[in-house]
Design a protein around this motif. Structure first.
Motif, PDB file in Angstrom:
ATOM      1  N   LEU A 254       0.845  -1.192   0.000  1.00 50.69           N
ATOM      2  CA  LEU A 254       0.000   0.000   0.000  1.00 50.69           C
ATOM      3  C   LEU A 254       0.878   1.240   0.000  1.00 50.69           C
ATOM      4  CD1 LEU A 254      -2.602  -1.086   2.696  1.00 50.69           C
ATOM      5  CD2 LEU A 254      -2.944  -0.975   0.205  1.00 50.69           C
ATOM      6  N   VAL A 255       0.352   2.355  -0.444  1.00 53.24           N
ATOM      7  CA  VAL A 255       1.060   3.627  -0.359  1.00 53.24           C
ATOM      8  C   VAL A 255       1.476   3.838   1.087  1.00 53.24           C
ATOM      9  CG1 VAL A 255       0.786   6.138  -0.571  1.00 53.24           C
ATOM     10  CG2 VAL A 255      -0.141   4.641  -2.326  1.00 53.24           C
ATOM     11  N   GLU A 256       2.671   4.298   1.311  1.00 58.75           N
ATOM     12  CA  GLU A 256       3.285   4.505   2.616  1.00 58.75           C
ATOM     13  C   GLU A 256       3.703   3.190   3.278  1.00 58.75           C
ATOM     14  OE1 GLU A 256       4.144   7.571   3.676  1.00 58.75           O
ATOM     15  OE2 GLU A 256       3.162   8.415   1.926  1.00 58.75           O
ATOM     16  N   GLY A 257       3.457   2.060   2.615  1.00 52.81           N
ATOM     17  CA  GLY A 257       3.902   0.777   3.147  1.00 52.81           C
ATOM     18  C   GLY A 257       5.388   0.577   2.841  1.00 52.81           C
ATOM     19  N   MET A 258       5.934  -0.507   3.363  1.00 49.36           N
ATOM     20  CA  MET A 258       7.352  -0.772   3.143  1.00 49.36           C
ATOM     21  C   MET A 258       7.522  -2.031   2.306  1.00 49.36           C
ATOM     22  SD  MET A 258      10.470  -1.283   5.851  1.00 49.36           S
ATOM     23  CE  MET A 258      10.167  -2.982   6.268  1.00 49.36           C
ATOM     24  N   ALA A 259       8.364  -1.942   1.291  1.00 44.61           N
ATOM     25  CA  ALA A 259       8.719  -3.104   0.474  1.00 44.61           C
ATOM     26  C   ALA A 259      10.155  -3.491   0.817  1.00 44.61           C
ATOM     27  CB  ALA A 259       8.601  -2.771  -1.008  1.00 44.61           C
ATOM     28  N   GLU A 260      10.402  -4.785   0.912  1.00 41.24           N
ATOM     29  CA  GLU A 260      11.751  -5.253   1.224  1.00 41.24           C
ATOM     30  C   GLU A 260      12.128  -6.333   0.211  1.00 41.24           C
ATOM     31  OE1 GLU A 260      12.945  -5.805   5.392  1.00 41.24           O
ATOM     32  OE2 GLU A 260      13.447  -7.857   4.775  1.00 41.24           O
ATOM     33  N   PHE A 261      13.196  -6.088  -0.511  1.00 41.48           N
ATOM     34  CA  PHE A 261      13.690  -7.035  -1.500  1.00 41.48           C
ATOM     35  C   PHE A 261      14.963  -7.693  -0.967  1.00 41.48           C
ATOM     36  CE2 PHE A 261      11.376  -3.936  -4.091  1.00 41.48           C
ATOM     37  CZ  PHE A 261      10.579  -4.763  -4.857  1.00 41.48           C
ATOM     38  N   ALA A 262      14.944  -9.005  -0.860  1.00 46.25           N
ATOM     39  CA  ALA A 262      16.132  -9.736  -0.402  1.00 46.25           C
ATOM     40  C   ALA A 262      16.957 -10.160  -1.607  1.00 46.25           C
ATOM     41  CB  ALA A 262      15.712 -10.961   0.397  1.00 46.25           C
ATOM     42  N   CYS A 263      18.270 -10.011  -1.493  1.00 46.60           N
ATOM     43  CA  CYS A 263      19.175 -10.442  -2.548  1.00 46.60           C
ATOM     44  C   CYS A 263      20.461 -10.929  -1.897  1.00 46.60           C
ATOM     45  CB  CYS A 263      19.476  -9.284  -3.505  1.00 46.60           C
ATOM     46  SG  CYS A 263      20.514  -9.752  -4.890  1.00 46.60           S
ATOM     47  N   GLU A 264      20.836 -12.153  -2.191  1.00 50.49           N
ATOM     48  CA  GLU A 264      22.082 -12.720  -1.654  1.00 50.49           C
ATOM     49  C   GLU A 264      22.975 -13.080  -2.828  1.00 50.49           C
ATOM     50  OE1 GLU A 264      22.923 -17.003  -0.008  1.00 50.49           O
ATOM     51  OE2 GLU A 264      21.917 -15.800   1.532  1.00 50.49           O
ATOM     52  N   VAL A 265      24.193 -12.532  -2.838  1.00 52.02           N
ATOM     53  CA  VAL A 265      25.127 -12.804  -3.926  1.00 52.02           C
ATOM     54  C   VAL A 265      26.279 -13.659  -3.423  1.00 52.02           C
ATOM     55  CG1 VAL A 265      24.526 -10.748  -5.253  1.00 52.02           C
ATOM     56  CG2 VAL A 265      26.325 -10.600  -3.539  1.00 52.02           C
ATOM     57  N   MET A 266      26.771 -14.526  -4.308  1.00 58.49           N
ATOM     58  CA  MET A 266      27.873 -15.417  -3.965  1.00 58.49           C
ATOM     59  C   MET A 266      28.869 -15.420  -5.113  1.00 58.49           C
ATOM     60  SD  MET A 266      25.635 -18.639  -2.556  1.00 58.49           S
ATOM     61  CE  MET A 266      24.982 -18.927  -4.180  1.00 58.49           C
ATOM     62  N   GLY A 267      30.089 -15.805  -4.820  1.00 53.94           N
ATOM     63  CA  GLY A 267      31.141 -15.920  -5.814  1.00 53.94           C
ATOM     64  C   GLY A 267      32.484 -15.802  -5.135  1.00 53.94           C
ATOM     65  N   ASP A 268      33.541 -15.956  -5.916  1.00 53.15           N
ATOM     66  CA  ASP A 268      34.891 -15.826  -5.367  1.00 53.15           C
ATOM     67  C   ASP A 268      35.760 -15.172  -6.423  1.00 53.15           C
ATOM     68  OD1 ASP A 268      37.170 -16.052  -3.856  1.00 53.15           O
ATOM     69  OD2 ASP A 268      37.484 -18.165  -4.283  1.00 53.15           O
TER      70      ASP A 268
END
Length: 98
Positions: free
Chosen positions: A66-80
């Motif tokens: 909703l407007v004024e609500g909070m969105a949270e996007f999770a992103c996990e990156v891996m590598g070497d």
């Protein structure tokens, strides 16, 4: 059929060692050993470093808020070496002040 080692390591005449389809477990220090009837001698060590391309452990999922609500996007990156994660909006720049 050869052993696992024979399938992934190939030694060619003249002492050349080729590592086909390198894996992280192949990383390490290698030494060439020369042997004849009067003795044995080791070369200087040579190090093999195996890097991994960036990959995702967690990917962002679609959000509905909703407007004024909070969105949270999770992103996990891996590598070497460990990659850095950064965000951009697909249509261009991130909204100003956000």
């Amino acid at each position: 059929m050869g052993t696992w080692d024979e399938l992934f390591f190939l030694q060619i005449r003249g002492g050349k060692l080729m590592v086909a389809s390198a894996h992280k477990s192949d990383a390490g220090v290698y030494v060439c050993v020369a042997t004849n009837v009067v003795g044995e001698r080791n070369s200087e060590p040579a190090e093999l470093v195996v890097f991994e391309r960036p990959a995702f452990g967690k990917r962002p999922q679609n959000q509905v808020v909703l407007v004024e609500g909070m969105a949270e996007f999770a992103c996990e990156v891996m590598g070497d070496p460990q990659p850095a994660a950064r965000w951009r909006k697909e249509e261009g720049e991130m909204p100003l002040g956000r």
